[in-house]
Write an enzyme that holds these catalytic residues in place. Structure first.
Site, PDB file in Angstrom:
ATOM      1  N   GLU A 271      -1.328   5.547   5.323  1.00 43.86           N
ATOM      2  CA  GLU A 271      -0.519   4.332   5.173  1.00 43.86           C
ATOM      3  C   GLU A 271       0.705   4.374   6.086  1.00 43.86           C
ATOM      4  OE1 GLU A 271      -2.472   2.594   3.779  1.00 43.86           O
ATOM      5  OE2 GLU A 271      -2.520   2.603   1.595  1.00 43.86           O
TER       6      GLU A 271
ATOM      7  N   GLY B 296       0.815  -1.212   0.000  1.00 45.41           N
ATOM      8  CA  GLY B 296       0.000   0.000   0.000  1.00 45.41           C
ATOM      9  C   GLY B 296       0.848   1.260   0.000  1.00 45.41           C
ATOM     10  N   ARG B 297       1.968   1.213   0.716  1.00 46.24           N
ATOM     11  CA  ARG B 297       2.855   2.383   0.750  1.00 46.24           C
ATOM     12  C   ARG B 297       3.464   2.650  -0.617  1.00 46.24           C
ATOM     13  NH1 ARG B 297       4.822   0.273   6.651  1.00 46.24           N
ATOM     14  NH2 ARG B 297       3.212   1.435   7.805  1.00 46.24           N
TER      15      ARG B 297
ATOM     16  N   HIS C 243       2.992  28.943 -11.132  1.00 46.78           N
ATOM     17  CA  HIS C 243       1.790  29.438 -11.816  1.00 46.78           C
ATOM     18  C   HIS C 243       1.360  30.814 -11.303  1.00 46.78           C
ATOM     19  CE1 HIS C 243       1.274  25.391 -13.474  1.00 46.78           C
ATOM     20  NE2 HIS C 243       0.275  25.845 -14.198  1.00 46.78           N
TER      21      HIS C 243
END
Length: 382
Positions: free
Chosen positions: A363, A241-242, A338
């Site tokens: 996580e 998951g990490r 921007h």
């Protein structure tokens, strides 16, 4: 993304995923964020490409891809919408855990519908009083004949309410990691309910709610992987998951960098393009270099996890920490490049900044990632 080092199959995977991202995610990401819309129909279209069971074995209905393949998928998806890509990463983490630790009956029951994303899934570890210290969780499961009864509250659960399957960590024994077990809880089980959808800084394209377990009674065959194995299962799931969240940070930041190049090429100040200003070119060079370094670490960790390297958990923690910090920093710099336009919703940069900020927390916080890495460095010294 540099693709020269990819295999032919991986290049094809990236191209297919990018086509999907450009057709189905990127054009709608700002609207989903504004409307707080969870695009379940689009998730099921992704499943049609095999993205609902990326790591699940083919015989279980999945795509049977490697972690090295998976980080390519999630980086590409996140270039269109980090929030949706991150939910797909979480769903795939749960599906992998069911495939890896489930018995044949559990795999047969759940995996075909998870891989097709007919059923969505949620990962339920964190609690109101047990976040970083996951082994201190207090949700309790008590054996009652041929059933278990689960009582407790899970906090910050992605997909809660929309998901059908909840992989719940609950205490079946004494204090500490060895007292934790994992359970498969169905949304229709009596006693399961949800808190209101949380109002969040980002990740608005997926719901985040409490999962409330009020004496939820589940059959004994919903225990995943054996009593007392829940914490080990949870941590092994989080290794992958990490990597998924790290890859999502790369994708979001890469999109912000690409947008910055276009913006600076189009804008002029003091009689020249902003893109020709050396100071801004140096800033872009640093952003690209840092992203490339983070990507290299993510890919190294993915290969280590695929190979069963004992150092993989530490590399996954390094990759998660470095890539999520780098991704957020690059996105924030892109907003600055921007100018005032970066602060406007219609340009999409401020959404990426908001979405990527939470990747440094979930996580396992990046502070906990440092604990894991430091432990790996110092454990030989007692």
């Amino acid at each position: 993304m540099t693709v020269t080092l990819l295999t032919e199959d991986q290049r094809a995977l990236v191209e297919t995923t990018l086509d999907f991202t450009q057709d189905h995610l990127a054009p709608h990401a700002l609207d989903w964020d504004r409307d707080k819309h969870f695009p379940v129909d689009v998730l099921r279209k992704a499943a049609g490409l095999g993205l609902g069971g990326v790591y699940v074995r083919e015989e279980s209905g999945g795509s049977g891809l490697s972690r090295a393949d998976g980080v390519l998928v999630f980086e590409t998806l996140a270039s269109g919408c980090p929030a949706v890509a991150a939910y797909l990463s979480i769903h795939n983490m749960v599906a992998w855990m069911v495939d890896r630790y489930g018995d044949p009956a559990q795999r047969e029951r759940w995996l075909p519908r998870l891989c097709a994303m007919d059923d969505l899934s949620s990962y339920c570890l964190t609690e109101p009083g047990a976040g970083s210290d996951a082994a201190a969780l207090t949700t309790r499961a008590v054996r009652d004949g041929d059933h278990w009864t689960l009582t407790g509250v899970k906090q910050f659960i992605s997909g809660a309410g929309a998901a059908q399957l909840y992989l719940v960590m609950a205490r079946t024994g004494g204090d500490g990691p060895s007292g934790v077990s994992a359970f498969l809880v169905d949304r229709d089980d009596p006693g399961l309910s949800f808190g209101p959808d949380e109002r969040k800084m980002g990740w608005n394209a997926q719901p985040t709610r409490q999962v409330l377990l009020d004496a939820v009674r589940v059959p004994a065959d919903r225990l995943l992987g054996g009593e007392g194995q829940g914490f080990r299962i949870a941590m092994n799931g989080l290794n992958g998951g990490r990597l998924g969240i790290a890859a999502c940070s790369l994708g979001g930041a890469r999109s912000a960098l690409d947008r910055s190049l276009v913006h600076l090429a189009d804008r002029e100040a003091f009689g020249m393009r902003l893109l020709d200003a050396q100071a801004l070119r140096f800033r872009l060079a640093d952003m690209a270099t840092e992203l490339t370094a983070a990507r290299a670490l993510v890919h190294q960790a993915a290969r280590a996890l695929d190979a069963g390297d004992p150092q993989a958990p530490y590399l996954c923690a390094m990759a998660k920490r470095f890539a999520t910090d780098t991704g957020y920093t690059v996105a924030d710099r892109a907003l600055q490049l921007h100018g005032g336009y970066g602060y406007l919703s219609e340009y999409g940069i401020e959404k990426i900044v908001r979405d990527l900020r939470v990747h440094q927390i979930l996580e396992g916080t990046n502070e906990i990632m440092r604990v894991i890495v430091a432990r790996g460095l110092t454990e030989a010294f007692g």
